[in-house]
Enzyme design. Structure first.
Site, PDB file in Angstrom:
ATOM      1  N   GLU A 268      -0.243 121.020  50.262  1.00  0.00           N
ATOM      2  CA  GLU A 268      -0.279 120.295  51.537  1.00  0.00           C
ATOM      3  C   GLU A 268      -1.156 119.042  51.435  1.00  0.00           C
ATOM      4  OE1 GLU A 268       1.991 121.159  53.362  1.00  0.00           O
ATOM      5  OE2 GLU A 268       2.313 123.242  52.757  1.00  0.00           O
ATOM      6  N   HIS A 271       0.950 116.301  50.088  1.00  0.00           N
ATOM      7  CA  HIS A 271       1.710 115.660  51.176  1.00  0.00           C
ATOM      8  C   HIS A 271       0.796 114.723  51.958  1.00  0.00           C
ATOM      9  CE1 HIS A 271       5.567 117.689  51.025  1.00  0.00           C
ATOM     10  NE2 HIS A 271       5.055 118.900  51.131  1.00  0.00           N
TER      11      HIS A 271
HETATM   12 ZN    ZN Z   1       6.117 120.728  50.789  1.00  0.00          ZN
END
Ligand code: ZN
Length: 504
Positions: A268, A271
């Site tokens: 995450e 991202h």
């Molecule tokens: Zn992902």
């Protein structure tokens, strides 16, 4: 001068629409983290009101007029200036949004909301029959949506375009066929390998508070800026970019396994670095302020999670810290044993728990089935049988129950048909981009061994993040790596890593 005024008005209008939908994003984040469970119904009302208003703002006919005015000056046709890219991509998004009839939009929202509830119950009780009428309804809506968008070749392309603009099912079929073949060969080598790691060392009690400390320290080392983002807990981990300087990541802690939260946070945070690296302050709401595609987004998360986080140089730096934090769990464990454990390959039923070697087979299976469903070649009622047969063929496992098979993922109930392939595209992009990063920075491993991740992060910022949606994913990949996307860098990467671990 006239064009500049029109351009500024256009950007102002899309920024307002995006600001409104960012309020929805914040409501969704809250729903997944802190909202009391009883507030669900009112939250659905809030979300649907905000979504409706934002859609209305984005489909304002004035946006269409401004786009036409700008296109008449030649802007958007070609060229990669931020202005040209914004006009070109906004035209694409505006045309799609205005093609959907209002009643389809609201029927869609209502149906997928109910279908997701039914899916939760069906999965819990392992009851495919309960989900079947909803799968039929959602597939019907997907077909109508694809029809409304219109498509040159097959309906799947129209849906795929929402997540991976410009990609086509025909290309995926070709890429996935060679990938599946090469993964089959690799898995056969692993099956017959002379040695295998002991995954047990990461499956022990790991104090949850310490897992959080460890996870925050890796996110910070990667460059996650805690003044522009936060990390919270949830049942379904994700990352959401709310707006400029506000990126939220969520994880879940498993008290009996270190890898879930640790690699989940790296994923995450990968991202999040993309969201933080896009120049949002200047471009919020415009395509230059958005990610290129979901595939490119996933390439960022998977690169940090796997190519960095499951590498030996990374653990040379982080393993001594892990040993200091988790004294009991890691007492007497060697770096080699730990590195092997986080790279264990073993076919399993659940996609989100799959290792790097088998993960993409889960995706290929889903892509084949949803494409056949959309074309009408597969009936929803036949999904469990077809799923199980292919699962046996691709992964060599029997599926004991539908909750471990076709009922495991939320996507189809949420109407997210065409989404799955972006996970595999992300894996392939991650390897091809990383190969180029290594070529540009031959000392990357020694940086990792010293806990230095800024060189990679800045390389990604410069080559990927700051471009927003200036280039489509395929063009971006070719621009950065000099080649169109292939599965070869990914297969080469897995082969060399696993050959060393498994001794084949
Ligand atoms: Zn992902």
């Amino acid at each position: 001068m006239l064009a500049q005024t029109a351009y500024d008005e256009l950007i102002q209008k899309v920024k307002e629409a995006a600001t409104l939908s960012s309020v929805g994003g914040l409501l969704e984040w809250d729903q997944q983290s802190y909202m009391p469970s009883g507030a669900g119904k009112f939250r659905a009302d809030q979300l649907s009101l905000v979504a409706g208003l934002s859609h209305k703002k984005f489909t304002d006919p004035r946006i269409g007029e401004l786009l036409s005015e700008l296109e008449a000056t030649g802007l958007g046709a070609a060229g990669d200036t931020p202005e040209a890219a914004n006009v070109r991509e906004l035209r694409h998004q505006y045309d799609k949004a205005t093609k959907l009839p209002g009643e389809l939009v609201s029927e869609w929202a209502r149906t997928v909301s109910l279908a997701q509830d039914e899916w939760v119950g069906a999965r819990k009780h392992n009851d495919f029959k309960r989900f079947l009428p909803w799968l039929e309804k959602v597939m019907d809506l997907c077909r109508r949506k694809a029809q409304a968008y219109g498509c040159k070749s097959e309906p799947y392309d129209a849906l795929l375009d929402e997540y991976e603009p410009g990609a086509s099912a025909a290309e995926l079929v070709e890429t996935f066929a060679s990938l599946r073949q090469d993964l089959g060969v690799l898995l056969e080598k692993i099956r017959n390998a002379p040695r295998r790691p002991n995954a047990g060392v990461v499956e022990r009690p790991y104090d949850v508070q310490l897992q959080r400390v460890f996870g925050e320290s890796v996110a910070a080392a990667m460059g996650f800026d805690f003044t522009r983002g936060r990390l919270d807990t949830t049942t379904h981990p994700f990352c959401t970019g709310i707006g400029p300087n506000d990126v939220r990541i969520l994880t879940r802690y498993n008290p009996n396994r270190l890898s879930d939260s640790f690699f989940g946070i790296m994923h995450e945070a990968g991202h999040a670095l993309y969201e933080m690296g896009i120049e949002k302050e200047a471009n919020f709401g415009a395509p230059m302020g958005e990610a290129a595609s979901l595939g490119v987004h996933e390439s960022q998360s998977r690169m940090w999670e796997n190519l960095v986080g499951r590498s030996r140089p990374f653990w040379k730096y982080f393993f001594p810290q892990a040993q200091r934090l988790f004294k009991d769990a890691l007492r007497g464990v060697s770096l080699d044993a730990f590195y092997g454990a986080v790279n264990d390959v073993k076919p399993s039923h659940i996609r989100v728990e799959a290792d790097e070697g088998t993960y993409n087979l889960h995706i290929i299976l889903r892509f084949e089935l949803e494409r056949a469903l959309l074309l009408g070649d597969l009936k929803p009622a036949d999904v469990p049988g077809e799923w199980n047969a292919r699962f046996k063929k691709y992964l060599g496992l029997e599926v004991d129950k539908d909750s471990n098979g076709c009922l495991q993922d939320v996507h189809w109930s949420a109407g997210l048909v065409g989404y799955f392939p972006t996970y595999t595209l992300g894996n392939l992009y991650s390897a091809q981009l990383f190969q180029k990063a290594r070529k540009d920075m031959p000392d990357l491993d020694s940086h990792f061994e010293r806990g230095e991740f800024a060189p990679l992060r800045e390389w990604l910022r410069d080559n990927i993040h700051r471009h927003g949606r200036r280039y489509r994913s395929g063009d971006l990949c070719a621009r950065v790596t000099g080649k169109p996307l292939t599965h070869k860098p990914f297969i080469d990467y897995l082969n060399s890593k696993y050959a060393e671990i498994y001794g084949f």
